[in-house]
Design an enzyme around this catalytic site. Structure first.
Site, mmCIF file in Angstrom:
data_model
loop_
_atom_site.group_PDB
_atom_site.id
_atom_site.type_symbol
_atom_site.label_atom_id
_atom_site.label_comp_id
_atom_site.label_asym_id
_atom_site.label_seq_id
_atom_site.Cartn_x
_atom_site.Cartn_y
_atom_site.Cartn_z
ATOM 1 N N LYS A 82 0.844 -1.191 0.000
ATOM 2 C CA LYS A 82 0.000 0.000 0.000
ATOM 3 C C LYS A 82 0.888 1.252 0.000
ATOM 4 O O LYS A 82 1.965 1.256 0.614
ATOM 5 C CB LYS A 82 -0.886 -0.063 1.245
ATOM 6 C CG LYS A 82 -2.002 0.946 1.322
ATOM 7 C CD LYS A 82 -2.899 0.635 2.529
ATOM 8 C CE LYS A 82 -3.986 1.654 2.763
ATOM 9 N NZ LYS A 82 -4.836 1.336 3.924
ATOM 10 N N SER A 157 -9.804 1.114 2.907
ATOM 11 C CA SER A 157 -8.957 1.978 2.109
ATOM 12 C C SER A 157 -7.883 1.234 1.314
ATOM 13 O O SER A 157 -7.304 1.793 0.386
ATOM 14 C CB SER A 157 -8.273 3.004 3.014
ATOM 15 O OG SER A 157 -7.447 2.366 3.960
ATOM 16 N N SER A 181 -9.983 -1.487 6.943
ATOM 17 C CA SER A 181 -9.414 -1.229 5.614
ATOM 18 C C SER A 181 -8.658 -2.366 4.945
ATOM 19 O O SER A 181 -8.343 -2.270 3.771
ATOM 20 C CB SER A 181 -8.510 -0.005 5.667
ATOM 21 O OG SER A 181 -9.309 1.142 5.556
HETATM 22 N N1 GLN Z 1 -13.350 3.594 6.498
HETATM 23 C C1 GLN Z 1 -12.725 3.887 7.744
HETATM 24 C C2 GLN Z 1 -12.264 5.322 7.796
HETATM 25 O O1 GLN Z 1 -12.231 5.983 6.816
HETATM 26 C C3 GLN Z 1 -11.592 2.927 8.023
HETATM 27 C C4 GLN Z 1 -10.413 3.171 7.183
HETATM 28 C C5 GLN Z 1 -9.254 2.314 7.579
HETATM 29 O O2 GLN Z 1 -9.394 1.248 8.165
HETATM 30 N N2 GLN Z 1 -8.074 2.829 7.281
HETATM 31 O O3 GLN Z 1 -11.940 5.799 8.824
#
Ligand code: GLN
Length: 508
Positions: A82, A157, A181
């Site tokens: 990532k 994400s 995510s």
């Molecule tokens: N969708 C969640 C957020 O935007 C989790 C994102 C993540 O786990 N990095 O906070």
């Protein structure tokens, strides 16, 4: 073996093929890079491809293997990471205009681990900007498309990482999970992932979103590949490889099913049905199922948002236009440098979270929101402890729905429903609040042919148990082996550029 066949192998099959001299490390890396070049214009799962470096590293590793060196169970296998993970000399943007062109001068600890285990880093995956999002749409460099249906989101994400594995652009990927995510994009893209116990994998060199929740972990085609990769990146010496060979069975394993997750108003019928079928398969293999009510369900997203966004507002203060990253060319005074650089360099969702986080930390609001949320967090930790006295594991859907249409719930001015997207983490976020491990595994498709995933949640440091159960499940089922049809991929030139221009306009 031709490249088409090579890219269908699992990571452990690749590693053993390399050992048996069926194909070479450079051949394998070359096949994946070729696949990225062929398909990624369309899916946008990569922000950078490390072609030159991968080719060089591949010959080095091959030479060491030829000398008889036993580097690791995954030596020579390609991997993508990532883009929030620092890679020395290789652009690391967190999918933000703020860090466009930024080349770290050091490697994250996890990169050092991958390199010393002989894995070949082939590129950096697209993601929601600074890991903020659930759909892979918040990237400043264009959305990630779902490999099963290109008008759908890949989840987020770590959307680029999960999509890349599903497409066959890489056999392995590293994602990060703050509130879901890793698990959510795995569920949307039909691949397997593990969010390890908090602290298992070093966060050194990973751009922080919410430090007390962030955790990196493996994404792959199946749980055995994930286990092998976890054994490489873990800071705690777990014998994950035992999980691959042990004859664990499910006799007496007690699995709890949170009834209120299944009956939640947004949980789609297909999701409910397929996840319950997965539970029944485990029951038929000897597990004991029991329903329970997940305590404090209404507080999961509020507590997660308050704590997560508060930490984000502090972690992202360093992107100030002075120390590194984007600096607005329009700024004439010091305060304009801060204000304009942040306004122009950060996207809408990131700004929303920083504002929300700054609000809950402000002197007037701290007790009402932040302190309260921390107290609720302790309740989650205590409640999970009680649950793991009753159950060995908890099984639930990863998300209420399958992958939604690109542009839906996008949180922009016309369609301002960010809350809907926050709710897609309702089954995953309490796991991060309590610091627990969880794996996401594919368990079938909905009526539109979109993948569905379930998660297995365990007590702290019970990864081996989760892997055992996941391995038994994948031994009984074929869902993880199904792949999207590559024949329908039509490259769309300039996708990144078009979307990037729109995003930049929006954030100014
Ligand atoms: N969708 C969640 C957020 O935007 C989790 C994102 C993540 O786990 N990095 O906070």
């Amino acid at each position: 073996m031709n490249s088409e066949d090579l890219i269908n192998l699992t990571a452990l099959e690749i590693a053993s093929g390399i050992k048996a001299k069926k194909f070479s490390v450079p051949e394998v890396a070359g096949s994946y890079i070729e696949e990225i070049e062929k398909t990624d214009k369309h899916f946008n799962a990569f922000l950078a491809v490390a072609k030159e470096n991968a080719v060089k590293r591949a010959s080095e590793i091959q030479a060491r293997i030829d000398k008889g060196e036993d580097i690791s169970p995954l030596a020579g296998v390609p991997i993508a990471v990532k883009d929030n993970i620092s890679t020395e000399g290789l652009e690391t943007t967190c999918a933000s205009k703020m860090l466009k062109g930024y080349k770290p001068v050091f490697n994250a600890a996890i990169i050092e681990k991958l390199e010393s285990a002989g894995l070949i880093i082939i590129g950096k995956n697209n993601m929601d900007e600074f890991s903020m999002g659930s759909s892979g749409e918040n990237s400043a460099f264009g959305v990630v498309r779902n490999p099963w249906n290109d008008s759908r989101t890949a989840g987020g994400s770590s959307g680029g990482s999960a999509a890349a594995v599903a497409i066959g652009e890489t056999p392995l990927a590293i994602g990060t999970d703050t509130g879901g995510s890793i698990r959510l994009p795995c569920s949307f893209c039909g691949v397997t992932g593990i969010k390890p116990t908090y602290g298992t994998v070093s966060r050194y060199g990973i751009a922080a979103y919410a430090s007390s929740l962030d955790q990196a972990g493996p994404i792959a085609q199946n749980i055995e590949d994930c286990a092998a990769l976890l054994s490489v990146i873990s800071e705690k010496p777990f014998e994950y490889n035992n999980a691959l060979t042990s004859n664990a069975d499910l006799k007496g394993v007690k699995i709890g099913l949170p009834a209120n997750f299944f009956s939640y108003s947004e949980t789609a019928e297909d999701v409910k049905e397929k996840v319950l079928t997965a539970a029944k398969e485990l029951e038929a293999a000897g597990a004991v199922l029991e329903e329970f009510e997940m305590p404090l369900m209404d507080y999961i997203i509020p507590a997660y948002c308050i704590i997560g966004f508060a930490e984000a507002s502090s972690n992202l203060a360093k992107y100030d236009g002075l120390r590194f990253g984007y600096r607005s060319p329009n700024a004439k005074t010091l305060s304009e440098v801060y204000r304009l650089s942040r306004s122009e360099g950060l996207g809408m969702e990131v700004k929303r979270k920083i504002m929300f986080g700054s609000f809950v930390l402000s002197a007037d609001q701290y007790d009402t929101y932040y302190r309260k949320a921390q107290q609720v967090r302790t309740l989650f930790i205590d409640e999970y402890k009680k649950l793991f006295n009753r159950f060995n594991m908890i099984l639930s859907p990863v998300a209420p729905t399958t992958a939604y249409e690109l542009g839906k719930n996008s949180g922009d001015e016309q369609n301002d429903q960010p809350w809907n997207k926050y709710l897609s983490d309702i089954f995953t976020a309490s796991v991060n609040l309590a610091g627990l491990p969880a794996a996401a595994l594919p368990c079938g498709f909905d009526k539109q042919g979109l993948p569905i995933g379930f998660q297995l949640i365990g007590s702290a440091f019970s990864e081996k148990k989760i892997i055992d159960v996941g391995r038994i499940y994948q031994g009984l089922t074929n869902h993880h082996k199904l792949k999207p049809k590559s024949a329908s991929y039509v490259p769309l030139p300039n996708l990144r550029f078009e979307v990037c221009e729109k995003k930049n306009g929006e954030s100014s």
